[in-house]
Motif scaffolding. Structure first.
Motif, short mmCIF file in Angstrom:
data_model
loop_
_atom_site.label_atom_id
_atom_site.label_comp_id
_atom_site.label_asym_id
_atom_site.label_seq_id
_atom_site.Cartn_x
_atom_site.Cartn_y
_atom_site.Cartn_z
N THR A 184 0.84 -1.21 0.00
CA THR A 184 0.00 0.00 0.00
C THR A 184 0.86 1.25 0.00
OG1 THR A 184 -1.69 -1.21 1.25
CG2 THR A 184 -1.88 1.18 1.19
N ASP B 3 3.99 1.53 -1.04
CA ASP B 3 4.67 1.64 -2.33
C ASP B 3 3.72 2.20 -3.40
OD1 ASP B 3 6.93 0.65 -1.18
OD2 ASP B 3 6.64 -1.41 -1.89
N LYS B 4 2.46 1.77 -3.33
CA LYS B 4 1.48 2.27 -4.31
C LYS B 4 1.23 3.76 -4.11
CE LYS B 4 -3.07 1.25 -6.25
NZ LYS B 4 -3.45 2.68 -6.36
N ASP C 133 1.95 6.55 -6.88
CA ASP C 133 0.92 7.50 -7.33
C ASP C 133 1.38 8.94 -7.14
OD1 ASP C 133 -0.65 5.35 -7.95
OD2 ASP C 133 -1.85 5.43 -6.11
#
Length: 339
Positions: A217, A219-220, A224
């Protein structure tokens, strides 16, 4: 002393029995289809086998089309043929149909080439899976391990009892080790020990999964955020390039595409008050741009004039130095001649 030793042994036996009874039966299951789909050698061989099967199917379909053509021709010419010719053609058609059915059975029957080659393809991997199942069952003390895809009816299976991933890791370890150096092999063994520890401790495995999910999460979110920053930077660069293009267009007496679009939108508006306000804003922007361009032009001219004056001054100094040097040389020459 002997009685105490017997009592101690009896106590240990009773403790082990109670532990075995309280531990309960430990179950596990595997998904053989999932394992096979994730073994690279099997997927490659399966793709080649499917290509063969498509080729066989095409041959059978082509033969069926030829037989149907013969049937249609016989149907169309039946009235013109003698009974002997009709019987001869029907015999030929029946022979071709039986031959095609035999070929179909040979390729796709229960004991056909497709089933045999599938069995040959799967068996080595199944043997590896069975060996891995036995090793894991002994190491983690499983009482029963089932195959989810077999004839055994499994109405419900909790995911925590699925050891398919452990089987895949065991299968892949042997192949990886053959391609690693000593240093890489040592690191791989440390990683395997960590994975085995997680398998033996479900609570630790769950905690590790939570940590991995949090990391994914995070890293995402970072990815983004980086993407958003790149988009903003691109928009800023595009805007800056457009401003430079507009300035160049105004300097050259042309109109950029952006200005043309804005002019078209202004002309297409149906609100005179809005058009006037927009024209006033555009006019003010144009004046500001012209003023900036003029300031930059004046500054550029001043700098050029300064550079030109400095060049002329430097040139004059060099000429004066050269004249003084020549005068000194002439005077020195005259004194030499007099002596």
């Amino acid at each position: 002393m002997r009685k105490q030793f017997l009592y101690l042994c009896l106590a240990l036996v009773v403790a082990q029995t109670i532990n075995a009874q309280t531990r309960g039966t430990k179950l596990g299951y595997i998904d053989m289809e999932y394992i096979l789909q994730n073994v690279p050698d099997y997927t490659e061989a399966k793709a080649q086998l499917e290509q063969k099967a498509e080729k066989w199917k095409l041959e059978i379909d082509t033969k069926k089309i030829e037989i149907n053509k013969l049937k249609e021709a016989l149907k169309a010419e039946r009235a013109l043929l003698t009974k002997e010719l009709i019987d001869e053609r029907e015999t030929e058609i029946n022979f071709l149909e039986n031959e095609n059915l035999d070929y179909q059975q040979k390729r796709f029957g229960a004991n056909g080439d497709l089933m045999i080659q599938k069995s040959v393809l799967v068996k080595p991997i199944q043997d590896q899976v069975f060996t891995a199942v036995q090793d894991i069952a002994e190491r983690l003390k499983y009482d029963f391990i089932f195959d989810k895809t077999s004839d055994l009816t499994m109405l419900f299976a909790a995911k925590r009892f699925d050891i398919s991933e452990q089987i895949l890791r065991t299968l892949n370890r042997t192949e990886k080790r053959e391609q690693l150096t000593k240093k890489q092999l040592k690191a791989e063994e440390a990683k395997e020990n960590k994975e085995d520890a997680l398998d033996e401790n479900p609570a630790l495995a769950d905690r590790q999964k939570v940590l991995d999910d949090k990391k994914a999460t995070r890293d995402k979110i970072l990815a983004d955020r980086k993407l958003l920053q790149e988009q903003k930077k691109k928009e800023f660069d595009d805007k800056r390039k457009q401003v430079i293009a507009d300035r160049e267009a105004k300097k050259n007496g042309t109109v950029s595409a952006n200005v043309k679009i804005e002019a078209t939108e202004t002309a297409a508006s149906n609100d005179p008050a809005k058009d006037s306000a927009k024209l006033a804003v555009e006019d003010a922007k144009q004046k500001q741009a012209d003023a900036r361009a003029k300031t930059l032009e004046d500054r550029k001219k001043v700098l050029e004039d300064r550079k030109k004056a400095l060049d002329e001054k430097r040139k004059k100094i060099l000429e004066d130095r050269e004249a003084i040097r020549k005068a000194k040389e002439e005077k020195l020459k005259e004194n030499t001649n007099k002596n």
